[in-house]
Design a protein around this motif. Sequence first.
Motif, PDB file in Angstrom:
ATOM      1  N   LEU A 149       0.825  -1.208   0.000  1.00 58.91           N
ATOM      2  CA  LEU A 149       0.000   0.000   0.000  1.00 58.91           C
ATOM      3  C   LEU A 149       0.856   1.253   0.000  1.00 58.91           C
ATOM      4  O   LEU A 149       0.552   2.226  -0.722  1.00 58.91           O
ATOM      5  CB  LEU A 149      -0.935  -0.017   1.216  1.00 58.91           C
ATOM      6  N   LEU A 156      -9.615   3.053  -3.457  1.00 62.16           N
ATOM      7  CA  LEU A 156      -9.137   2.037  -2.525  1.00 62.16           C
ATOM      8  C   LEU A 156      -8.634   2.656  -1.238  1.00 62.16           C
ATOM      9  O   LEU A 156      -8.937   2.161  -0.131  1.00 62.16           O
ATOM     10  CB  LEU A 156      -8.026   1.221  -3.182  1.00 62.16           C
ATOM     11  N   TYR A 157      -7.885   3.748  -1.354  1.00 66.05           N
ATOM     12  CA  TYR A 157      -7.379   4.405  -0.148  1.00 66.05           C
ATOM     13  C   TYR A 157      -8.530   4.944   0.703  1.00 66.05           C
ATOM     14  O   TYR A 157      -8.490   4.879   1.938  1.00 66.05           O
ATOM     15  CB  TYR A 157      -6.426   5.541  -0.541  1.00 66.05           C
ATOM     16  N   ILE A 214     -10.100   1.983   2.529  1.00 69.11           N
ATOM     17  CA  ILE A 214      -9.258   1.541   3.642  1.00 69.11           C
ATOM     18  C   ILE A 214      -9.410   2.475   4.835  1.00 69.11           C
ATOM     19  O   ILE A 214      -9.546   2.035   5.981  1.00 69.11           O
ATOM     20  CB  ILE A 214      -7.785   1.453   3.185  1.00 69.11           C
ATOM     21  N   ASN A 235     -12.754   1.919   6.584  1.00 70.75           N
ATOM     22  CA  ASN A 235     -12.803   0.693   7.378  1.00 70.75           C
ATOM     23  C   ASN A 235     -11.930   0.770   8.620  1.00 70.75           C
ATOM     24  O   ASN A 235     -12.258   0.172   9.648  1.00 70.75           O
ATOM     25  CB  ASN A 235     -12.399  -0.502   6.515  1.00 70.75           C
ATOM     26  N   ILE A 236     -10.822   1.492   8.537  1.00 67.57           N
ATOM     27  CA  ILE A 236      -9.968   1.649   9.717  1.00 67.57           C
ATOM     28  C   ILE A 236     -10.690   2.447  10.800  1.00 67.57           C
ATOM     29  O   ILE A 236     -10.631   2.098  11.988  1.00 67.57           O
ATOM     30  CB  ILE A 236      -8.646   2.324   9.329  1.00 67.57           C
ATOM     31  N   ALA A 269     -15.707  -2.746  -0.496  1.00 67.38           N
ATOM     32  CA  ALA A 269     -14.477  -3.522  -0.347  1.00 67.38           C
ATOM     33  C   ALA A 269     -14.507  -4.790  -1.192  1.00 67.38           C
ATOM     34  O   ALA A 269     -13.473  -5.227  -1.713  1.00 67.38           O
ATOM     35  CB  ALA A 269     -14.258  -3.874   1.124  1.00 67.38           C
ATOM     36  N   TYR A 303      -5.049  -8.721  -2.106  1.00 70.50           N
ATOM     37  CA  TYR A 303      -6.426  -9.182  -1.877  1.00 70.50           C
ATOM     38  C   TYR A 303      -6.480 -10.714  -1.825  1.00 70.50           C
ATOM     39  O   TYR A 303      -7.097 -11.311  -0.930  1.00 70.50           O
ATOM     40  CB  TYR A 303      -7.336  -8.674  -2.991  1.00 70.50           C
TER      41      TYR A 303
END
Length: 341
Positions: A99, A125-126, A129, A132-133, A169, A201
């Motif tokens: 990443l 995508l970033y 992420i 979700n974090i 995701a 993935y």
Amino acid sequence: SASAQTFRCCGRGGCRGQGPTPLRLGMTSNALGGLPLVRDPELLDELVNSAGGGPTRQESHQAVRENLLQIALDASVARCGACWLALLALVSLFVVIVLIWSENIYDAHSKDACDQPLAMMLRCLYIIIIINIFRREIIKCVLCYDMARDGPVPPQRVRIFEQTSCAAAVTWPLLAVYMLSHAKTCSSELQKAVRMIMVCYIAGAAVVAVLPVLFVSVMLCLVRRGLVHAPRSASAPDNLIDEFPVIPFDATLFDDDNAEGYASSCSICIEDFDAALSISQTPCTQTHVFHTECLRGWLKCSQTCPLCRQNLVEASASSIESGQRSGGTSHSSGTAEGVRA
């Protein structure tokens, strides 16, 4: 004679109406296929302790399967839990490195010409992420939901957020594969970055989901066939089965419709009880009976009752101790009466 490693029951009709065939745990006419697993302990207890003469044959076997799955999980963790955690740590480190590297690629090549929006895919995508974090913080601070304050049932806005973030995701790698397969004139660096993320993935899915499911399934199969036993500390003593009372077969007592009787079939092998095979009763709070050889094989893997999960080693010791106290009390009473006489 039945092997101690084999859950053996050769009932009158054998398996699936065939001749008397040795059966191993789970390998019966009603074996593991087609029955949902019960993962809620309260629901399991409700099945086991249901009124109206006790649980049905299918419900009893379902409870046994749940306990067997727990044995397989414990055996899997005991044998390969540390290796799986180490592999998970390595994959996590690899994902973090990829990443960081892909972000540098994005910063350097986001303006490169490409017939597919790969740069936008990296940016999405970033965002996924980050969402979700910080999911818990978003739910608590932005969506104003706190489980301790508002109850366990989340409002619709929280459910929509969780479903949307999960769908994003899962959808991202599918779109990435489609775009990579249709990219003709695109920056090679952007394509390389997306491919490496696809590798992450695949590796993450394999370590987090696929490998554990496959390993536990294999372990479950080996435990059912007696090829893998629980650690000695988890299995019952070899002679424990000899301490359980043997119940003579009586067709009027072994009847599911008799509320004060016993179950009509062994919950381990699902074969009906008869006079041909020995029947043992466990020292549980409830009245549970099994074929002696089926229960002997079960105790090679666990110390608990196949149905109610009560520890049979402790229950047997308590039963013996209670019997000794009752005997001592009777003896003392008899002695006192003799002295008075």
